[in-house]
Enzyme design. Sequence first.
Site, PDB file in Angstrom:
ATOM      1  N   GLU A 235      29.475  50.732  38.574  1.00 46.23           N
ATOM      2  CA  GLU A 235      30.353  51.871  38.281  1.00 46.23           C
ATOM      3  C   GLU A 235      29.466  53.088  38.087  1.00 46.23           C
ATOM      4  O   GLU A 235      28.540  53.068  37.273  1.00 46.23           O
ATOM      5  CB  GLU A 235      31.195  51.615  37.033  1.00 46.23           C
ATOM      6  CG  GLU A 235      32.042  52.809  36.602  1.00 46.23           C
ATOM      7  CD  GLU A 235      32.948  53.351  37.715  1.00 46.23           C
ATOM      8  OE1 GLU A 235      32.905  54.567  37.977  1.00 46.23           O
ATOM      9  OE2 GLU A 235      33.682  52.534  38.319  1.00 46.23           O
TER      10      GLU A 235
ATOM     11  N   ASP B 277      36.659  48.207  45.911  1.00 43.96           N
ATOM     12  CA  ASP B 277      37.880  48.849  45.417  1.00 43.96           C
ATOM     13  C   ASP B 277      37.601  50.309  45.072  1.00 43.96           C
ATOM     14  O   ASP B 277      37.716  50.720  43.917  1.00 43.96           O
ATOM     15  CB  ASP B 277      38.378  48.073  44.187  1.00 43.96           C
ATOM     16  CG  ASP B 277      39.660  48.648  43.616  1.00 43.96           C
ATOM     17  OD1 ASP B 277      40.381  49.356  44.338  1.00 43.96           O
ATOM     18  OD2 ASP B 277      39.932  48.388  42.427  1.00 43.96           O
TER      19      ASP B 277
ATOM     20  N   ASP C 233      25.752  53.601  42.734  1.00 45.80           N
ATOM     21  CA  ASP C 233      26.686  53.644  43.853  1.00 45.80           C
ATOM     22  C   ASP C 233      26.991  52.201  44.253  1.00 45.80           C
ATOM     23  O   ASP C 233      26.077  51.421  44.564  1.00 45.80           O
ATOM     24  CB  ASP C 233      26.068  54.400  45.016  1.00 45.80           C
ATOM     25  CG  ASP C 233      26.935  54.350  46.261  1.00 45.80           C
ATOM     26  OD1 ASP C 233      27.887  55.140  46.354  1.00 45.80           O
ATOM     27  OD2 ASP C 233      26.663  53.488  47.123  1.00 45.80           O
ATOM     28  N   GLY C 234      28.269  51.844  44.247  1.00 44.44           N
ATOM     29  CA  GLY C 234      28.636  50.461  44.487  1.00 44.44           C
ATOM     30  C   GLY C 234      28.299  49.965  45.872  1.00 44.44           C
ATOM     31  O   GLY C 234      27.904  48.797  46.050  1.00 44.44           O
TER      32      GLY C 234
ATOM     33  N   HIS D 283      33.175  48.920  42.518  1.00 44.18           N
ATOM     34  CA  HIS D 283      33.714  50.074  41.791  1.00 44.18           C
ATOM     35  C   HIS D 283      34.541  49.540  40.621  1.00 44.18           C
ATOM     36  O   HIS D 283      35.759  49.371  40.706  1.00 44.18           O
ATOM     37  CB  HIS D 283      34.587  50.943  42.702  1.00 44.18           C
ATOM     38  CG  HIS D 283      33.860  51.486  43.899  1.00 44.18           C
ATOM     39  ND1 HIS D 283      33.544  50.712  45.001  1.00 44.18           N
ATOM     40  CD2 HIS D 283      33.389  52.739  44.172  1.00 44.18           C
ATOM     41  CE1 HIS D 283      32.909  51.460  45.896  1.00 44.18           C
ATOM     42  NE2 HIS D 283      32.801  52.688  45.417  1.00 44.18           N
TER      43      HIS D 283
ATOM     44  N   HIS E 101      45.581  42.734  41.788  1.00 48.20           N
ATOM     45  CA  HIS E 101      45.109  41.861  40.721  1.00 48.20           C
ATOM     46  C   HIS E 101      45.724  40.471  40.772  1.00 48.20           C
ATOM     47  O   HIS E 101      45.066  39.481  40.439  1.00 48.20           O
ATOM     48  CB  HIS E 101      45.371  42.511  39.362  1.00 48.20           C
ATOM     49  CG  HIS E 101      44.542  43.728  39.119  1.00 48.20           C
ATOM     50  ND1 HIS E 101      44.921  44.745  38.265  1.00 48.20           N
ATOM     51  CD2 HIS E 101      43.330  44.097  39.634  1.00 48.20           C
ATOM     52  CE1 HIS E 101      43.988  45.679  38.265  1.00 48.20           C
ATOM     53  NE2 HIS E 101      43.027  45.309  39.083  1.00 48.20           N
TER      54      HIS E 101
ATOM     55  N   SER F  17      40.229  44.657  37.261  1.00 52.54           N
ATOM     56  CA  SER F  17      39.727  43.514  38.023  1.00 52.54           C
ATOM     57  C   SER F  17      38.454  42.895  37.435  1.00 52.54           C
ATOM     58  O   SER F  17      38.326  41.659  37.463  1.00 52.54           O
ATOM     59  CB  SER F  17      39.539  43.898  39.490  1.00 52.54           C
ATOM     60  OG  SER F  17      38.955  45.164  39.637  1.00 52.54           O
TER      61      SER F  17
END
Length: 257
Positions: free
Chosen positions: A115, A158, A137-138, A42, A19, A97
Site C-alpha cells: 500500500e 485491486d 508501488d504494488g 493495493h 470479497h 480483502s
Amino acid sequence: MLSYQHIYHAGNLADVHKHSVLAWMLDYLTRKDKPVSYIETHGGRALYDLSADEALKTGEAAQGIARVKDWFPSNHVYMRCLQQTHELHGENAYPGSPMIAVQTLRDNDVLTVAELHPAEHNALELALPTAKVHRADGFAMAHSILPPTPRRGLMLIDPSFEVKEDYATIPGHIKKYARAWNVGIIVLWYPILTSGAHSNMLKALEKDHPTALRHEVRFPPARPGHGMVGSGLFVINPPFGLAEQAANLKTRFDQLK
C-alpha cells in the site's frame, strides 16, 4: 496520485462481489494442508468503520452489504469473516480483502501486501501485524517477489484506477506475472464504467489469457450520475468450482433493481 481512500466505498456492491469470491477462493486453497502465498498489490487499510463520516457520505455500504447480507448462508466463508470482524471490532466494522485473507488463511501461509498511501499503509500495518506489509508501488512489489515461496497461492490486483494509465499498463504487468508464476491464481478486480474505460484493457487481457475466467456483475449506480455500474473479476488459473460459484452470485445481482 495518492488521494484515493477506500473508506468512501467500503462495503459497496463491488466489495460484496470481490470479497465473497475472494473468500471462497481462499477457503478452497486451504482445503489442502500445503501452505499458500497470498499477495495483494493495493491493500488499503484492511479494516473499515461503516459508521464513519466518509462511508455515510456516499451511502455505498447502505446500498451494498447492508442490503444484501441475506444472499449468503451463515456458513459461507464471507459471512464467517464478517461475523469475526463484528465480534472483534463492532457491528459497524467491515473487513477489506487483506483482513479477509488473514481470517481465512493459516499460520503457515505467507501474506504479502503493498500500500503506497502513507496513512492507509500505517493503518494496514496496525491491522495486519502478522503480514509482510510494504509501503511500495504494488505493481513493482509483485514483480520483485514472483514467483513466491510457497509457490501455491493467489494474488489479488485491486487498484483504485485513480491513475488512468493503469487501464493501459495492467495487461503488460499481468502478462509478466503469469509468465513468472504460471501456477498462481492471479485475480484482477476492475470497475465496469459507463465510460467504457475498461473495455480495451479487457480485450488485451483476453487475448493474452484465453483460458482465464472473466466474471462480471451489474448493479444500479450508487447515486445519480455515478459512473460505476458493475464489478468485474478476471481470474487466471481459476480454481475448480469457481465458475459455478460465480454464476450463482451473478443470479443474485441480476435480481437487483
